[in-house]
Design a protein around this motif. Structure first.
Motif, mmCIF file in Angstrom:
data_model
loop_
_atom_site.group_PDB
_atom_site.id
_atom_site.type_symbol
_atom_site.label_atom_id
_atom_site.label_comp_id
_atom_site.label_asym_id
_atom_site.label_seq_id
_atom_site.Cartn_x
_atom_site.Cartn_y
_atom_site.Cartn_z
ATOM 1 N N PHE B 23 2.278 -3.453 -9.001
ATOM 2 C CA PHE B 23 2.945 -4.392 -8.100
ATOM 3 C C PHE B 23 1.947 -5.165 -7.236
ATOM 4 O O PHE B 23 2.113 -6.361 -7.004
ATOM 5 N N LEU B 24 0.894 -4.472 -6.793
ATOM 6 C CA LEU B 24 -0.111 -5.160 -5.974
ATOM 7 C C LEU B 24 -0.800 -6.244 -6.800
ATOM 8 O O LEU B 24 -1.066 -7.340 -6.312
ATOM 9 N N GLY B 25 -1.072 -5.937 -8.079
ATOM 10 C CA GLY B 25 -1.723 -6.905 -8.953
ATOM 11 C C GLY B 25 -0.862 -8.137 -9.177
ATOM 12 O O GLY B 25 -1.365 -9.249 -9.315
ATOM 13 N N LEU B 26 0.457 -7.908 -9.227
ATOM 14 C CA LEU B 26 1.373 -9.037 -9.444
ATOM 15 C C LEU B 26 1.654 -9.798 -8.146
ATOM 16 O O LEU B 26 2.351 -10.812 -8.148
ATOM 17 N N GLY B 27 1.128 -9.286 -7.032
ATOM 18 C CA GLY B 27 1.313 -9.983 -5.759
ATOM 19 C C GLY B 27 2.587 -9.617 -5.027
ATOM 20 O O GLY B 27 3.107 -10.396 -4.234
ATOM 21 N N THR B 102 -8.745 -13.604 -0.196
ATOM 22 C CA THR B 102 -8.245 -14.419 -1.305
ATOM 23 C C THR B 102 -7.679 -13.503 -2.379
ATOM 24 O O THR B 102 -8.187 -12.404 -2.601
ATOM 25 N N ARG B 103 -6.638 -13.991 -3.029
ATOM 26 C CA ARG B 103 -6.056 -13.226 -4.133
ATOM 27 C C ARG B 103 -6.348 -13.954 -5.436
ATOM 28 O O ARG B 103 -5.938 -15.095 -5.623
ATOM 29 N N LEU B 104 -7.113 -13.296 -6.323
ATOM 30 C CA LEU B 104 -7.456 -13.892 -7.622
ATOM 31 C C LEU B 104 -6.297 -13.598 -8.577
ATOM 32 O O LEU B 104 -6.241 -12.527 -9.179
ATOM 33 N N THR B 105 -5.365 -14.530 -8.673
ATOM 34 C CA THR B 105 -4.095 -14.286 -9.368
ATOM 35 C C THR B 105 -4.290 -13.738 -10.780
ATOM 36 O O THR B 105 -3.678 -12.727 -11.149
ATOM 37 N N GLY B 111 -5.249 -6.810 -14.131
ATOM 38 C CA GLY B 111 -5.246 -5.454 -13.567
ATOM 39 C C GLY B 111 -3.878 -4.803 -13.681
ATOM 40 O O GLY B 111 -3.757 -3.616 -13.998
ATOM 41 N N ALA B 112 -2.823 -5.601 -13.456
ATOM 42 C CA ALA B 112 -1.452 -5.081 -13.542
ATOM 43 C C ALA B 112 -1.143 -4.643 -14.974
ATOM 44 O O ALA B 112 -0.603 -3.556 -15.206
ATOM 45 N N ALA B 113 -1.551 -5.490 -15.945
ATOM 46 C CA ALA B 113 -1.300 -5.160 -17.350
ATOM 47 C C ALA B 113 -2.049 -3.892 -17.735
ATOM 48 O O ALA B 113 -1.497 -3.004 -18.411
#
Lengths: 249, 293
Positions: B23-27, B102-105, B111-113
């Motif tokens: 979830f954190l990876g997906l923002g 900054t969030r590197l989308t 990372g989420a995958a």
């Protein structure tokens, strides 16, 4: 590597005769002895002389009772060790490559210096052929006495797995099951040798010879029976009088 | 199977940790700075702590690095690669979010995958085993994945999503139990096929090979009483899924109720995972006459 070889030059394995095995456990002891003193880490015992002894064994003999619909019941002794499967699930699950199947003769072995003792190979084996040694923390399994069968320091007669060499009943046979003309292959063809748990898809190399049917021998067992006839149900004469007298008391 | 605490802790907590990283990876939530630091600290503590716990059941943990070599065939080896990859990629993402604001989308998505794939590889370690019919079913990866995703949503504070995902995970859990209960029988493996002797019903284990116990019996022949198993299933369902959903849908549920939902979920999760191992019947038990099928 834990990829299985596409095919092996030989399929060395055991043929175990369930008709002949008397359940003496000599194979268990000779296996434990040889494999504790030779190849790899010794097979340890825990609390061997205490109240709750346990230990690592590569070969164990179970006993089963069969009660067919007709004919006498049978007790079958059932030695069980690694079946050196062609499609060995214990090999492919190994994360370190410690578990492998030899291309030259099909023997499944563990490289103990690479084994992390995770136990997953034992989980993958349906036969309970692998045991994690409690003291060494590495997986132990039947090596088919790889350090005997090719050992030129031993007399030729001893170049067989310890269990086969020691069996007093001749219930264990060793050979190349990939060669249809070998003695073991002929024995399997003649006696209807079978796979254990074929539905698990492991394609075991070791074969088991089923016990011969015992029904037609029932007469044989009765040679002494006439001398052991039961007492007559309704006695006559003196015995009849005695019976009635005792009844009245 | 023997419900070893190290394996229960490993699969439960690393599942939660990677679920949170997903979830954190997906923002969700799109955190940066100190708030992000706290979130990532929790996620890494769970994921890494779980992975470390898994090394406690190794016989020779000093050689654990060798487990990276056999990714071609071994799910355990794949899990090692995927978990390290997920943790490293998410570390880059977390570093930028915490310290550079900054969030590197795209990095986050990768990372989420990888986090999701890590949980999948863990589930396949169990799902691949034909020797344990209860695990050898397609629902095993679905069960572990839905639990991990639902737990991750809960930890990430995604209240609505968490409630829906927990309900879904509960349905999968019940289905996994139901399919699992008849799995051994339906696998076709029984004492008759195990020995090649007789037919089911006319063969009986007469004598075990040894008077004492052994590795096989300790590791594979754990038997949990049916009565207890039913009670424990109810406890797992109530604490793991039911109560958290109720707490989440209370309007204006704040941090206190959220924390209670997390505690309840973890208790239910550990109970469910204990049952996952304790109820699993390894076919080797047949040789010892320890399976009814």
């Amino acid at each position: 590597m834990t990829e299985l070889p596409a095919s092996t030059q030989k399929k060395l394995g055991l043929v175990i005769d369930l008709d002949t095995c008397v359940g003496c456990h000599a194979c268990v002891i000779s296996c434990k002895g040889w494999n504790t003193e030779n190849y790899g880490a010794p097979l340890s015992d825990v609390d061997a002389y205490g109240a709750d002894p346990a230990g690592t064994f590569l070969n164990r003999v179970h006993s089963y009772e069969i009660t067919p619909a007709e004919g006498p019941a049978q007790l079958v002794h059932f030695p069980k060790s690694c079946l050196h499967c062609e499609d060995a699930p214990c090999v492919t699950v190994c994360p370190t490559g410690a578990s492998y199947k030899r291309q030259e003769d099909g023997i499944v072995l563990v490289n103990e210096t690479a084994c992390i003792g995770c136990g997953l190979c034992a989980w993958a084996c349906p036969y309970g052929a692998r045991e994690l040694d409690a003291l060494e923390g590495v997986m132990k399994k039947c090596t088919l006495c790889v350090d005997r069968i090719y050992n030129e320091n031993l007399p030729e007669v001893d170049r067989q797995p310890a269990c086969v060499r020691t069996c007093p009943a001749g219930a264990r046979h060793f050979g190349d099951l990939g060669d249809p003309d070998s003695d073991v292959s002929k024995l399997v063809a003649e006696r209807g040798g079978m796979d254990l748990m074929p539905e698990q898809g492991t394609k075991p190399v070791n074969k088991y010879l089923p016990p011969r049917p015992k029904q037609d021998r029932a007469e044989e067992f009765d040679i002494l029976a006439p001398f052991l006839e039961p007492v007559a149900e309704d006695p006559k004469g003196f015995l009849g009088w005695l019976d009635k007298a005792l009844e009245r008391l | 199977m023997h419900p070893a605490p190290s394996v229960i802790i490993f699969t439960s907590f690393s599942g939660l940790g990677f679920g949170l990283l997903l979830f954190l990876g997906l923002g969700f939530p799109p955190v940066t700075g100190w708030v992000a630091f706290v979130f990532y600290a929790i996620a890494y503590a769970l994921a890494v702590g779980g992975l470390l716990a898994s090394t406690f059941h190794l016989g020779n943990p000093q050689r654990a690095l060798k487990a990276f070599t056999q990714w071609k065939t071994s799910w355990l080896s794949r899990e090692a690669w995927l978990s390290v990859a997920a943790l490293l990629v998410m570390a880059v993402y977390a570093f930028c979010a915490v310290f550079l604001d900054t969030r590197l989308t795209v990095i986050g998505w990768i990372g989420a995958a990888l986090s999701l794939l890590t949980v999948y590889s863990t589930s396949m370690i169990y799902g691949q085993l034909r020797t344990v019919p209860r695990w050898n079913q397609p629902l095993t990866p679905v069960h572990l994945l839905t639990l991990s995703i639902a737990g991750g949503a809960l930890l990430a504070g995604q209240m609505t999503a968490a409630a829906a995902l927990l309900a879904l995970a509960a349905a999968v859990q019940v289905a996994h139990w139901q399919v699992g209960d008849s799995a051994l029988k339906e696998s076709g493996t029984n004492l008759a096929t195990a020995t090649g002797l007789g037919t089911p019903g006319n063969i009986r284990a007469f004598e075990p090979p040894h008077t004492g116990t052994n590795y096989l019996l300790k590791e594979f022949v754990h038997v949990v009483g049916r009565k207890h198993s039913r009670k424990l299933r109810m406890i797992a369902l109530t604490l793991g899924y039911g109560l958290p959903v109720v707490l989440l849908i209370i309007p204006g549920a704040g941090h206190v109720l959220g924390l209670l939902a997390v505690i309840s979920h973890v208790a239910g999760l550990v109970t469910s995972r204990w049952l996952f191992f304790a109820e699993a019947e390894h076919v080797v038990g047949l040789y010892y006459g320890k399976r009814s099928a």
